[in-house]
Design an enzyme around this catalytic site. Structure first.
Site, short mmCIF file in Angstrom:
data_model
loop_
_atom_site.label_atom_id
_atom_site.label_comp_id
_atom_site.label_asym_id
_atom_site.label_seq_id
_atom_site.Cartn_x
_atom_site.Cartn_y
_atom_site.Cartn_z
CE LYS A 1 -2.05 2.57 3.25
NZ LYS A 1 -2.02 3.83 2.50
N GLY B 1 7.24 4.42 8.08
CA GLY B 1 6.46 5.60 8.46
C GLY B 1 6.94 6.11 9.91
CB SER B 2 4.82 8.32 12.13
OG SER B 2 3.70 7.49 12.39
CB THR B 3 7.92 6.53 16.14
OG1 THR B 3 9.23 6.63 15.49
CG2 THR B 3 8.10 5.76 17.46
N GLY C 1 4.00 2.98 13.78
CA GLY C 1 4.90 1.90 14.00
C GLY C 1 4.50 1.09 15.42
CD GLU D 1 14.06 0.38 8.44
OE1 GLU D 1 14.62 1.30 9.01
OE2 GLU D 1 14.71 -0.60 7.67
CB CYS E 1 13.04 8.58 8.38
SG CYS E 1 13.65 7.34 7.29
CD GLU F 1 10.70 11.95 11.86
OE1 GLU F 1 9.88 11.09 12.39
OE2 GLU F 1 11.64 11.65 11.24
#
Lengths: 481, 288, 303
Positions: free
Chosen positions: A188, A240-242, A245, A262, A296, A393
Site C-alpha cells: 500500500k 513511516g512514523s514511530t 509503528g 523503519e 527519516c 521529528e
C-alpha cells in the site's frame, strides 16, 4: 574595463510533461488485474506544487484488502513457492530493466505527485529504485550463501506499507527483497503519493509476473490497518512514523507475524573543528534540505564545535542563499514543495514554537511560489537540548543548531534521544571518526558524508527508530524464517 | 556424633553482590512431591528497577571489552562450572532430576558455555559485511549489542535452559537482567556464584527470583530495557509484546534450550552501517 | 610598500575532502542554463577571456594576429564584447600593448621564469619589472612549486610578496600550477599563501601541465577566496586557465562563481578564463542560441 552585467539568474528550465502517460482513474491491482474497488470510492491525487488534480485513485476497503491478501496467498502456494529461485530472480531482473527503460517518465510523475525536485527524482529516487530491484534479483538463487547452515524459508504473504517521502524507492525497497526471498506481496503506497506505485504495477504487469505475486492496493490509514490485521499476512513491513509503528506492533502482538519497522529519527550531524569545513557545510545542507527535509534519517540536529560555530553558521547561511526553491519540475530546483498541506501545517507549527521559544531563527531571503505548499529552509541557532525543536521529528527543512565543547559531551547529547536512526561525523582524524562511529547509537553512521543510500548498504535504526534492516545482505533476513 | 549440616541461604544477585530482596519477602521452592527445598527471595518491582539500573551501568564497559576477552571470561565460566559440577548435580536432584540426567544436564551446560565462549570473537566476522556501494565510499556493517536485555526464563527452566538463553546475550556484549524460573530457582542462584567467581564484571548479569506473574511487567515496561528474551510458550508473551511497544523493545523468542547457534547471538545485536569517502575510486590516480 | 601580512598571519587552512568536492562540483554541473541565462552567460564568458599565446615559437606575427582577434571576435555578429586581456610572454608585451591598448583590452604578461619558476628571485624580479615597464597591466607569476612541496611555505610567501612589490599598479595573478601540487589540501594551502602574500588574482595553471583548471581545483580556490573575503572584506580574483575549451564547461564555472562567491565576482575585474580555443566555441554557441542552427568551426576565425 568591467563589463556591464545585470544579475545573472538561471532562466526557467522546466522539465516537459508531454511524454508521461497517466490514466484518469486507477483501480486496484489485484491478482494481476486492474479491478474497481469494492468500496466504489476514489480519491484525488494532487500536485503539491499547484494543487492541481493528477488522477483518481481507488480507496481500498477491508474487502479489497482481503481480496488482495487472498490473491497473494494463492499465488504464494500455487506459483511463487514452486518456481525455481533462479527463475524468481529473472522476473525481478526483468522488472528492474523495464523500470530503467521508463525511468524518465517515472521521475517526472514522482516529482509531480510528491513535490520533490525533478533533479532528485531523476538522479536519486528512480535510479536507486531500479538498482534496488537489480541488486536483490541476484540474491534469489544465492540465499544459502547468505545464511549458511540456517535453512531459511520464506514467510508467505508480506504486507507492506510505505510512506510518501520516497514513493517509488520505498516500494522497491519493500518489494525487491520480499520477492527475492520467495514471498508474495500486498503493498500500500501513501495516499498522497500513489501514482508511481501504480505505474510500477503496470510495469510488473508488463513483466509478466504471475498474477497475485504483487498486489497494489491504494488507500488511507484504514487500508493499511486492514493489511496489518489480516490473519493471512505473515510479515508486516512498514516505513513511516514511530506512532503508527507502535500501533502496528500492538496489532500484531501475540501473533506469529514478523515485522520490520523503519520509523522516525532525529539524527545528529556532528562537525568538529578539524573537519573539511566546506564539505561539512555541504553535508549539513544535504543532511537537512534533501527532499525538503522529508527524510527519516535527516541530519536535523546539528552539533558544531563551539570554536568554529560562527564560521560554520556563516558559511551555512551563505550556502543556503544559493538554494533554488520553487517548481519541483524545474531542473535547477533544489528544494521543491512540501508534500501536503497537512505536513506544511505541522512544519509551520514547529517553526512557530521555535520562534516563541526564542532561539535565533534564520530563513533564506527568497520569494516562494504563490500557490502550493512551500516552506523556506530554516535554521534555529543556539537551541537547547531540551527544546521541543531538538527533541521531536519535524520532517521538514528545519535545522536546529547546538554547540559543543568536548567529544564526550557531543556523544552524550547525540545519543540523548529516543531515536537512533542515523548520525553524521565530520573530522579529518581517523581515530576520532572510529571513536564516534562506534559510540553513536545509530543504525547508519556517515563519516565525512551524509544521506548516502545504496542497495548494498543495510539501512535501519536503533531504539525507537524501529528494527530490522533494509538493503544489503541483511535486508534478506527480514523476509525469511 | 552426626554433624549438623549448614544450610544455604539463596539470595538474589545484583551488581556482583548477593542482597536479599528489598521487599524482604520470600517463598518456598518445592520439589515435585511438594517437599520444600529452600526459602527463595520473592523479588519486587523495586528489585527489577535496581537491577536494571546496575545492568545499564555495566553494559557499556562490557561492550567495550575486547571480544577475545569476553570469550576468555565465558570460557572461565565453563571452567568454574566444571569444578563445581557435583554441587549442581545435587541441586538438580533436589529438583527431581535423576543422577544420570542431572549429570548429563550439567555436562551439556558446560559444553554450551564453551560453544558460546568460542563465538565471542567470531560472530561479528560471520554476520558483518563490507558492502560494495556504487559511489566513492567505503561501507561496512557490523554488529553492536542491542544493550540491556531482560530475560524471562521458561518455567521448565533448568541449568541448561538458563545457560542456553543467557550465554548468547552476554557473548554479544549485552548486559542482562534475568528472572529465574519460579519453580526451579536453585540452580539459577548457584549459577550466580559461578558467574561471580568467573571474572564476569559485576552488573553484567543480574539474577532475580520470584513470581514471574509479578515481575514480567516491570521488566517489559521498563523504558531503559532494550530487548527481551522470552520463551515462545510463555503465557505472558502477548502481554509482554504489548508492554514492549512503548519504547519498541525487541522481543525475541526461543523455542527450546536445544537450540544453539549464531542467530541466538544476532537476535540481540543491532547492525550499524558506516560510510566513509574513498579518494580516487575507479582507478583514477593523480587527476582531480 | 609594506607587506599587508607575513607568513605568520596565515590562518591554518581547512582540510579538503576530495570526494565531497567532486559531489559539489557535480551539483554545479547539473545546473541547467537555458535561453536568456545562456546568452547572458556566454557573452559574460567572452568578456572574461584572457586570450593567450604562450609558446616558444611565438613571433610578433602570431601575437599581432591574436591581438586583432581579441578586439574583433566575430564582427559578423553585432554587440559582442571584446575579451578582457591578451596574455603573452614579456618580450611581446610592448607589441601587444600597442595593438590592444586602444580597444580597452588589457595586456597580461607571464613572468617569474614562467612556466617552471626555476630561477633566482633577482631574475624573477627583473623579469617582472621588464614586463611592467613595457606596459603590462597584469602580471601572471608562477609560485615555486618545488619549495612549496618541500614545505618551505615562508619562501613561497615572501617570493610572492616581493613580486607584488615590483608590480606597482599592475595587478598580480599568482599561478599555483595545481597539476603539480597533487592534492586539494595543497591547492587550498597554496591559495591561502598566495592570497595573504598579496595576490590580486589566484590562477590555477600555466597550461603546460595536466591536469589544469579542473572544476574541483577551481572550486577549492574559490572557497579560499570566499573565506578571505569573509575574514577581511577584501575581494580577490580568480582565473582558471588551461583545459576550459568549451562553452558548457565555462558556463559551469560561472555557476560555481555565482554560488560560491556571488554576483560581485561575475565580471572580468574579478574573474577570468585563461584560454586559447574557448572563444570560438562560445561564439558558435551564441550564434546557435540566437539562430537555432548548429554551427561549424569553418565560419569562425582561428588566430
Amino acid at each position: 574595463m568591467s563589463t556591464e552585467n545585470k544579475n545573472w539568474e538561471y532562466a526557467d528550465a522546466v522539465e516537459g510533461t508531454g511524454h508521461i502517460k497517466l490514466k484518469e482513474k486507477y483501480g486496484l491491482y489485484i491478482n494481476g488485474e486492474w479491478v474497481a474497488p469494492r468500496s466504489k470510492t476514489y480519491f484525488s491525487s494532487t500536485n503539491p506544487h499547484d494543487e492541481a488534480h493528477l488522477a483518481e485513485v481507488a480507496q481500498a476497503n477491508k474487502q479489497d484488502v482481503d481480496a488482495a491478501v487472498i490473491a497473494a496467498e494463492r499465488a504464494y502456494h500455487d506459483v511463487w513457492s514452486k518456481i525455481t529461485p533462479a527463475e524468481r530472480g529473472k522476473y525481478i531482473f526483468r522488472i528492474a530493466r523495464l523500470m530503467q527503460e521508463q525511468a524518465k517518465e517515472l521521475a517526472v510523475i514522482e516529482s509531480l505527485d510528491s513535490g520533490k525536485p525533478i533533479r532528485e527524482a531523476r538522479d536519486i529516487d528512480i535510479p536507486l529504485a531500479c538498482n534496488h530491484l537489480f541488486y536483490y534479483a541476484g540474491w534469489a538463487d544465492k540465499l544459502d550463501y547468505a545464511f549458511p547452515n540456517q535453512k531459511k524459508e520464506p514467510l508467505g504473504v508480506a504486507g507492506q506499507i510505505i510512506p510518501w517521502n520516497f514513493p517509488l524507492l520505498m516500494a522497491a525497497w519493500k518489494i525487491a527483497p520480499a520477492l527475492a526471498t520467495g514471498n508474495t506481496v500486498v503493498l500500500k503506497p501513501a495516499e498522497t503519493t500513489s501514482l508511481t506505485a501504480l505505474k510500477l504495477a503496470e510495469i510488473i504487469d508488463e513483466a509478466g509476473l504471475p498474477p497475485g505475486v504483487v498486489n497494489i492496493v491504494t488507500g488511507f490509514g484504514d487500508t493499511g490497518a486492514a493489511i496489518v490485521a489480516h490473519p493471512k499476512v505473515s510479515k508486516v513491513a512498514f516505513t513511516g512514523s514511530t506512532a503508527v509503528g507502535k500501533l502496528i506492533q500492538k496489532t500484531i502482538a501475540g501473533t506469529d507475524k514478523k515485522a520490520t519497522l523503519e520509523l522516525g529519527g532525529k539524527s545528529a550531524n556532528i562537525i568538529f573543528d578539524d573537519a573539511p569545513l566546506d564539505q561539512a557545510v555541504e553535508g549539513i545542507i544535504n543532511g537537512i534540505f534533501f527532499n525538503q527535509g522529508h527524510v527519516c534519517c535527516a541530519g536535523s540536529r546539528l552539533f558544531v564545535q563551539e570554536n568554529i560555530a560562527d564560521k560554520v553558521i556563516r558559511k551555512l547561511k551563505h550556502r543556503m542563499q544559493s538554494l533554488q526553491i520553487g517548481n519541483p519540475l524545474d531542473k535547477n530546483t533544489d528544494i521543491g514543495a512540501i508534500n501536503s498541506s497537512e505536513q506544511l501545517k505541522t512544519i509551520n507549527k514547529y517553526i512557530d514554537i521555535g520562534r516563541k521559544e526564542g532561539s535565533e531563527c534564520f530563513q533564506v531571503d527568497c520569494a516562494l511560489p504563490n500557490k502550493g505548499y512551500y516552506c523556506k529552509p530554516t535554521l534555529f541557532i543556539n537551541v537547547a537540548q531540551s527544546s521541543v525543536l531538538a527533541q521531536e521529528e519535524i520532517f521538514g527543512p528545519v535545522l536546529t543548531i547546538q554547540t559543543f565543547r568536548t567529544i564526550d559531551e557531543v556523544i552524550q547529547k547525540a545519543n540523548n534521544s529516543p531515536y537512533g536512526l542515523a548520525a553524521g561525523v565530520w573530522t579529518d582524524k581517523g581515530s576520532k571518526i572510529f571513536n564516534l562511529t562506534s559510540k553513536l547509537k545509530a543504525g547508519v553512521v556517515w563519516a565525512n558524508t551524509y544521506n548516502k543510500f545504496d542497495p548494498a548498504s543495510p539501512f535501519g535504526g536503533y531504539k525507537e527508530s524501529g528494527f530490522g534492516r533494509e538493503g544489503g545482505l541483511h535486508g534478506l533476513g527480514a523476509y525469511l524464517k | 556424633m552426626s554433624r549438623l549440616e549448614v544450610l544455604k541461604t539463596y539470595k538474589i544477585f545484583i551488581g556482583g553482590k548477593f542482597p536479599r530482596t528489598e521487599s524482604g519477602r520470600y517463598y518456598k521452592a518445592v520439589n515435585s512431591k511438594g517437599v520444600p527445598v529452600a526459602n527463595i527471595c520473592l523479588s519486587s518491582r523495586k528489585d527489577v528497577r535496581n537491577a536494571v539500573q546496575i545492568a545499564r551501568k555495566a553494559q557499556g564497559p562490557w561492550q567495550e571489552r575486547s571480544a577475545f576477552n569476553r570469550g576468555q571470561i565465558l570460557y572461565r565460566i565453563a571452567e568454574i562450572l566444571e569444578g563445581r559440577s557435583s554441587q549442581f548435580v545435587e541441586e538438580l536432584m533436589l529438583q527431581d532430576y535423576s543422577k544420570i540426567n542431572a549429570t548429563k544436564e550439567v555436562e551439556a551446560a558446560i559444553d554450551r558455555i564453551v560453544y558460546y565462549a568460542g563465538w565471542c570473537d567470531k560472530f561479528n566476522q560471520v554476520s558483518s559485511s563490507v558492502n560494495p556501494v556504487s559511489s566513492s565510499h567505503f561501507n561496512f556493517s557490523t554488529n553492536e549489542p542491542v544493550g540491556l536485555v531482560g530475560l524471562l526464563l521458561p518455567e521448565s527452566s533448568s541449568l541448561l535452559t538458563l545457560v542456553s538463553y543467557l550465554m548468547p546475550i552476554i557473548a554479544g556484549g549485552n548486559s542482562c537482567v534475568l528472572i529465574a524460573s519460579e519453580r526451579f530457582p536453585l540452580t539459577a542462584i548457584t549459577f550466580a556464584e559461578v558467574l561471580n567467581t568467573s571474572d564476569v564484571p559485576g552488573g553484567v548479569v543480574n539474577i532475580l527470583t520470584g513470581a514471574v506473574a509479578e515481575l514480567w511487567s516491570p521488566l517489559s515496561t521498563h523504558m531503559d530495557v532494550n530487548a527481551l528474551s522470552v520463551d515462545l510458550k510463555s503465557p505472558y508473551l502477548k502481554d509482554i509484546q504489548l508492554a514492549a511497544v512503548e519504547n519498541l523493545k525487541r522481543v525475541m523468542c526461543m523455542h527450546s534450550a536445544d537450540e544453539q547457534g549464531l542467530v541466538n547471538i544476532t537476535d540481540f545485536q543491532e547492525l550499524k552501517t558506516t560510510w566513509h569517502p574513498i579518494e580516487n575510486i575507479g582507478g583514477a590516480s593523480n587527476s582531480y | 610598500m609594506l607587506k599587508a601580512y607575513n607568513i605568520n598571519d596565515l590562518p591554518s587552512s581547512p582540510s579538503v575532502d576530495k570526494v565531497g568536492v567532486e559531489e559539489r562540483v557535480a551539483r554545479f554541473q547539473s545546473r541547467s542554463i537555458k535561453n536568456q541565462a545562456k546568452m547572458q552567460g556566454l557573452k559574460m564568458v567572452l568578456s572574461m577571456i584572457d586570450l593567450t599565446t604562450l609558446e616558444g615559437k611565438d613571433t610578433p606575427g602570431k601575437v599581432r594576429q591574436m591581438c586583432f582577434k581579441a578586439a574583433h571576435l566575430h564582427d559578423a555578429y553585432p554587440n559582442l564584447p571584446s575579451v578582457a586581456a591578451v596574455c603573452v610572454y614579456p618580450s611581446m608585451v610592448n607589441l601587444a600593448k600597442s595593438i590592444v591598448g586602444v580597444h580597452g583590452i588589457n595586456v597580461a604578461s607571464v613572468s617569474t621564469a614562467f612556466p617552471s619558476g626555476q630561477a633566482p628571485l633577482e631574475v624573477k624580479l627583473a623579469d617582472t619589472k621588464f614586463a611592467v615597464e613595457n606596459g603590462a597591466d597584469e602580471i601572471d607569476m608562477v609560485i615555486s612549486r618545488g619549495k612549496f612541496l618541500g614545505g618551505e611555505y615562508a619562501f613561497v610567501f615572501d617570493e610572492i610578496a616581493a613580486i607584488k612589490e615590483v608590480c606597482g599598479r599592475s595587478r598580480l595573478k599568482v599561478i599555483l600550477e595545481t597539476g603539480e601540487l597533487t592534492t586539494l589540501d595543497n591547492v587550498r594551502k597554496a591559495s591561502d599563501i598566495a592570497i595573504y602574500a598579496g595576490a590580486d588574482f589566484i590562477k590555477t595553471s600555466t597550461g603546460k601541465i595536466q591536469p589544469a583548471a579542473t572544476m574541483q581545483v577551481t572550486y577549492t580556490m574559490l572557497q579560499a577566496i570566499r573565506d578571505y573575503y569573509d575574514e577581511t572584506g577584501k575581494m580577490v580574483g580568480m582565473k582558471p586557465a588551461g583545459g576550459i575549451s568549451n562553452a558548457k564547461l565555462a558556463l559551469h564555472n560561472l555557476v560555481m562563481v555565482k554560488e560560491v562567491l556571488g554576483q560581485e565576482w561575475l565580471n572580468n575585474e574579478w574573474f577570468r578564463f585563461g584560454a586559447s580555443s574557448l572563444a570560438n566555441d562560445v561564439l558558435m554557441q551564441i550564434l546557435k542560441t540566437d539562430s537555432g542552427v548548429y554551427q561549424s568551426s569553418n565560419y569562425f576565425t582561428l588566430d
